[in-house]
Design an enzyme around this catalytic site. Sequence first.
Site, PDB file in Angstrom:
ATOM      1  N   GLU A 168      -1.580 -25.472  26.838  1.00  0.00           N
ATOM      2  CA  GLU A 168      -2.734 -25.030  26.050  1.00  0.00           C
ATOM      3  C   GLU A 168      -3.309 -23.666  26.458  1.00  0.00           C
ATOM      4  OE1 GLU A 168      -5.585 -28.239  25.849  1.00  0.00           O
ATOM      5  OE2 GLU A 168      -4.278 -29.383  24.522  1.00  0.00           O
ATOM      6  N   GLU A 360       0.838 -34.389  23.246  1.00  0.00           N
ATOM      7  CA  GLU A 360      -0.426 -35.104  23.495  1.00  0.00           C
ATOM      8  C   GLU A 360      -1.014 -35.544  22.161  1.00  0.00           C
ATOM      9  OE1 GLU A 360      -3.509 -33.140  25.791  1.00  0.00           O
ATOM     10  OE2 GLU A 360      -2.032 -32.341  27.205  1.00  0.00           O
TER      11      GLU A 360
HETATM   12  C1  FCB Z   1      -6.163 -31.622  26.301  1.00  0.00           C
HETATM   13  C2  FCB Z   1      -5.680 -31.426  27.730  1.00  0.00           C
HETATM   14  C3  FCB Z   1      -5.544 -32.704  28.515  1.00  0.00           C
HETATM   15  C4  FCB Z   1      -6.644 -33.689  28.199  1.00  0.00           C
HETATM   16  C5  FCB Z   1      -6.794 -33.864  26.720  1.00  0.00           C
HETATM   17  C6  FCB Z   1      -7.834 -34.877  26.322  1.00  0.00           C
HETATM   18  O1  FCB Z   1      -6.815 -30.471  25.892  1.00  0.00           O
HETATM   19  O2  FCB Z   1      -4.421 -30.789  27.717  1.00  0.00           O
HETATM   20  O3  FCB Z   1      -5.472 -32.374  29.858  1.00  0.00           O
HETATM   21  O4  FCB Z   1      -7.811 -33.275  28.780  1.00  0.00           O
HETATM   22  O5  FCB Z   1      -7.086 -32.637  26.113  1.00  0.00           O
END
Ligand code: FCB
Length: 466
Positions: A168, A360
């Site tokens: 990110e 994610e």
């Molecule tokens: C993302 C992050 C991860 C976690 C999620 C909820 O932005 O990569 O580490 O905090 O959000």
Amino acid sequence: MTTPGLYFPKGFRWGTSTSSYQVEGAVDVDGRGESIWDRFCRVPGAIDGGDTGDVSVDQYRRRADDTALMAELGTNAHRFSLAWPRILPDGDRRVEKRGLDHYDRFIDGLLERGIEPLVTLYHWDLPQALQERGGWRNRDTAQRFADYAAVCFDAFGDRVRDWVTINEPWIVGLLGHQLGLHAPGEKDLKGSVEVMHHLLLAHGLAVRELRATGRDDARAGIAYSLFPHTPDDPASPADRAASEASDGYVNRWFLDPVHGRGYPADMRAHWEQAVGELDFIRAGDLDTIATGSDFIGVNYYTRRIVSARAGDGPWPWKVEEGRPDVERTDLGWEIVPDDLESLLVRLHRDYPGVPLMVTENGAIYDDGRDAEGRVRDSRRIAFLRAHLAAVHRAMGAGAPVEGYYHWSLLDNFEWAMGYWPRFGLVHVDRETQRRTVKDSGRWYADVARSGVLPVSVSESDGGVGR
Ligand code: FCB
């Protein structure tokens, strides 16, 4: 009769996702150096409740238990990150063998259980020693990162095939360097875009190191925080333009240069208007950034609704509140599975041929253990089911999605929010560290083992997740 359901291809990766600082604890064990998060957690008021990652959920010591948990969840893939300060406590030069040994054993434990590792090199825990030298503001940090990456490729490349270089880059710039809400807590708009540039440069330099290993099947990509955009009033040309512009800020600014298109001209003009010339971009940088990307990692949580009202910092757009009729997680994020589908389809259209992985996706639901010790988190099951159905639809439309890594394996340290937000498929008792597989974890295990997302007959007409 076959079970009604959505069938995923054989070999689909059913995974879970974590990161080092969020789960490991043991911050002063086995020669680990200080990270910027250790330092940031000490700043009064920086973290809700004054929490730190000092102990976290103690995975450094409990790695065998947690690997066994993954086996119980039936998953065949796991994304986790290496803590740079465990491997190079001073950021560069001196390699700490005990740090490498830990990850050696963790990776072996996963492979023994048929769980394919997806290893992130940078999930935000920069060695403090490098911060002292300017951190990501310093261009040299990109080279330090490539050297660190080379150490990791050498140590683990015989067993790890897939690498996420950077997690990110937009969030690192925004929260860490623009708003000061994450480590290292800087508030500098120009500094933030410089940092994001250096992160992309670091990716390119690391990919060069990976290619130099000669391992033909090794792959690397970035995990981006991607937010699909919706114009506040879809009928308004101004809102549509604002939404497209904000998409440049959040999404295209990263995807385009990595995929060889350079920085998008529209957003580059916005940046230059806001901070002046981007003089840190040097000749040849864009070639380095475009060295390669073998997959796109998609971190997806929610969408952004954008209007043409000024208001979001220096930008000529504003992020609006979500819609009252859309369901939300316990953090207030709108739940919009359809946008995951359209995002994956869009990535396939805009960057054709690049494999996609949902690196994610998850939700905060604050369900605790009931009197019987069970965690009945039915809302997480509904969330998972809707998002997996969206992935399935995107694949039906041709998007080459290879896997889904749920955030997160277990409740953990959620950065500036501390420990209250619970994202896990596995509940962790804060006092005892006891792990309890939630109902969602059991449900995910059934799906992962069978490769079939169950739908009731009435839903199998395509109504799932809508
Ligand atoms: C993302 C992050 C991860 C976690 C999620 C909820 O932005 O990569 O580490 O905090 O959000």
